[in-house]
Write a protein that holds these residues in place. Structure first.
Motif, mmCIF file in Angstrom:
data_model
loop_
_atom_site.group_PDB
_atom_site.id
_atom_site.type_symbol
_atom_site.label_atom_id
_atom_site.label_comp_id
_atom_site.label_asym_id
_atom_site.label_seq_id
_atom_site.Cartn_x
_atom_site.Cartn_y
_atom_site.Cartn_z
ATOM 1 N N ILE A 11 -42.242 3.518 34.635
ATOM 2 C CA ILE A 11 -41.215 2.230 34.036
ATOM 3 C C ILE A 11 -40.001 2.652 33.623
ATOM 4 N N PRO A 12 -39.514 4.125 33.219
ATOM 5 C CA PRO A 12 -38.374 4.388 33.050
ATOM 6 C C PRO A 12 -37.320 4.217 34.300
ATOM 7 N N LEU A 13 -38.151 4.269 35.571
ATOM 8 C CA LEU A 13 -37.113 4.233 36.858
ATOM 9 C C LEU A 13 -36.752 3.086 37.155
ATOM 10 N N VAL A 14 -37.360 1.795 36.308
ATOM 11 C CA VAL A 14 -36.888 0.516 36.439
ATOM 12 C C VAL A 14 -35.227 0.591 36.106
ATOM 13 N N LEU A 15 -34.738 1.405 35.288
ATOM 14 C CA LEU A 15 -33.344 1.606 34.962
ATOM 15 C C LEU A 15 -32.502 1.747 36.157
#
Lengths: 251, 145
Positions: B109-113
């Motif tokens: 999920i953090p890679l969605v940044l």
């Protein structure tokens, strides 16, 4: 913490109720993942900065022109061949690493040591290739951090970095092309240098766990989880190279 | 799954070697020559050949076709193949595909940044391209030469 435990209908304690790992991942392995996540954001920031600079530059060096040399072949036109070899070496070392992790799952000390040794050799080969490439770019092309800033630099010194379609623009606006060459190499040396630093530390970690494996540290501990954690780091380094390869050599 | 412990009997594990809390960590197999082991090894080599083939395709495209095809299409191919390679490395080599779904989501999920990063910086780069090529200041500099 509260002593009350959430009890489900089947009288099973909740998986978040404590006493076991909900994701069945150890603390060290989870934190390795989170470290890699932060490292991915760092590399991502570098590559996006590179992309932005490239996007707003009117002209940009062509990878097929910059990276076309191969050791002992002189200045022959073999674009991308050398970097393909480097990519192959790194993918190969990733395979040997995952085979070491696999042997670790089975507690097979001899195979862990064997595959770790191959991984270390692969890492050293990759670093040697990078050392050659940097030496070549610095020695024969005069490129390094901060190169191509002197307005009196003859256009011939950076004209050959550009593709045929860009040459008319380069001749018309040599200083714009020089600025682009400057930016290109600053990013190239920073990003491949940061990646190479990761490979170097990965090789050092691999040597440490190889020594521990041979000395039977993990055998006595009953598991080879440390090989798994260093393996995650090593694969991440390979993963970053996949993106560096695309951004610098392909796009 | 890991065996159930009550809170008292595991306290010492938190202070020392935690590995026994996690069944996935211990060497849970014994025979490296078993069929299961051999299947895993052949899966690893299969992924290696896939990664190698993708790289060869990329290099051939970069060498011969990247100048004759539309730039947007070439970039789309390269980025697609890169993400495919990254997916194989993360899922199989890093064993993320074998973890619990909740953990996979936590990591990804953090890679969605990155989606936002790329949009924001392309917009910024577009602005600077405009400033570099069309701004009155640039025209003033060009005129002075």
């Amino acid at each position: 913490m509260s002593q009350t435990t959430v009890v489900t209908a089947a009288n099973e304690p909740s998986i978040w109720g404590g006493g076991r790992s909900p994701y069945n991942v150890s603390y060290g392995k989870m934190m390795t993942w989170f470290f890699l996540l932060s490292d991915a954001l760092t590399f991502g920031a570098f590559l996006i900065a590179y992309g932005t600079t490239r996007f707003f530059s009117a002209v940009w060096p062509d990878a097929n022109q910059v990276f076309k040399a191969f050791p002992f072949l002189g200045e022959h036109e073999v674009p991308l061949l050398f970097v393909s070899l480097m990519t192959f070496i790194l993918i190969m070392s990733s395979v040997t690493m995952v085979l070491a992790v696999h042997a670790g799952h089975y507690g097979d000390k001899k195979n862990v040591a064997k595959w770790l040794l191959w991984t270390i050799i692969g890492g050293i080969c990759f670093l040697s290739c990078q050392a050659w490439e940097w030496t070549h770019l610095h020695g024969e092309c005069g490129a390094l951090w901060g190169a191509f800033t002197d307005v009196n630099t003859p256009v011939e010194e950076y004209r050959h970095f550009f593709g045929h379609k860009s040459l008319a623009f380069v001749d018309a606006h040599p200083l714009v092309a020089m600025q682009s060459s400057h930016n290109f190499f600053n990013y190239f040396f920073t990003i491949t240098g940061f990646h190479g630093g990761h490979v170097t530390s990965g090789v050092i970690f691999n040597i440490l766990i190889l020594v521990n494996t041979v000395n039977g540290v993990y055998e006595r501990r009953g598991h080879y989880e440390m090989v798994e954690k260093i393996g995650l780091y090593w694969h991440f380094v390979d993963l970053v190279w996949v993106f560096v390869f695309t951004c610098f050599y392909l796009l | 799954m890991s065996a159930h412990h009550n809170n008292d009997s595991i306290q010492h594990l938190y202070e020392g070697d935690q590995s026994k809390l996690y069944s996935g960590v211990l060497q849970h197999h014994t025979d490296i020559n078993s069929t299961e082991s051999k299947n895993q090894v052949s899966r690893i080599w299969k992924i290696f050949w896939i990664l190698l083939a993708i790289t060869v395709v990329e290099v051939i495209m970069g060498m011969f076709f990247s100048h004759s095809m539309p730039k947007g299409l070439v970039n789309f191919f390269f980025l697609g193949l890169t993400i495919l390679k990254a997916g194989y490395i993360v899922a199989v080599f890093m064993h993320l595909g074998d973890e619990f779904k909740g953990f996979i989501v936590t990591v990804l999920i953090p890679l969605v940044l990155f989606v936002w990063f790329i949009i924001a910086f392309l917009a910024d780069g577009g602005f600077w391209l405009h400033m570099n090529s069309e701004s009155p200041a640039r025209q003033h500099i060009e005129a002075e030469k």
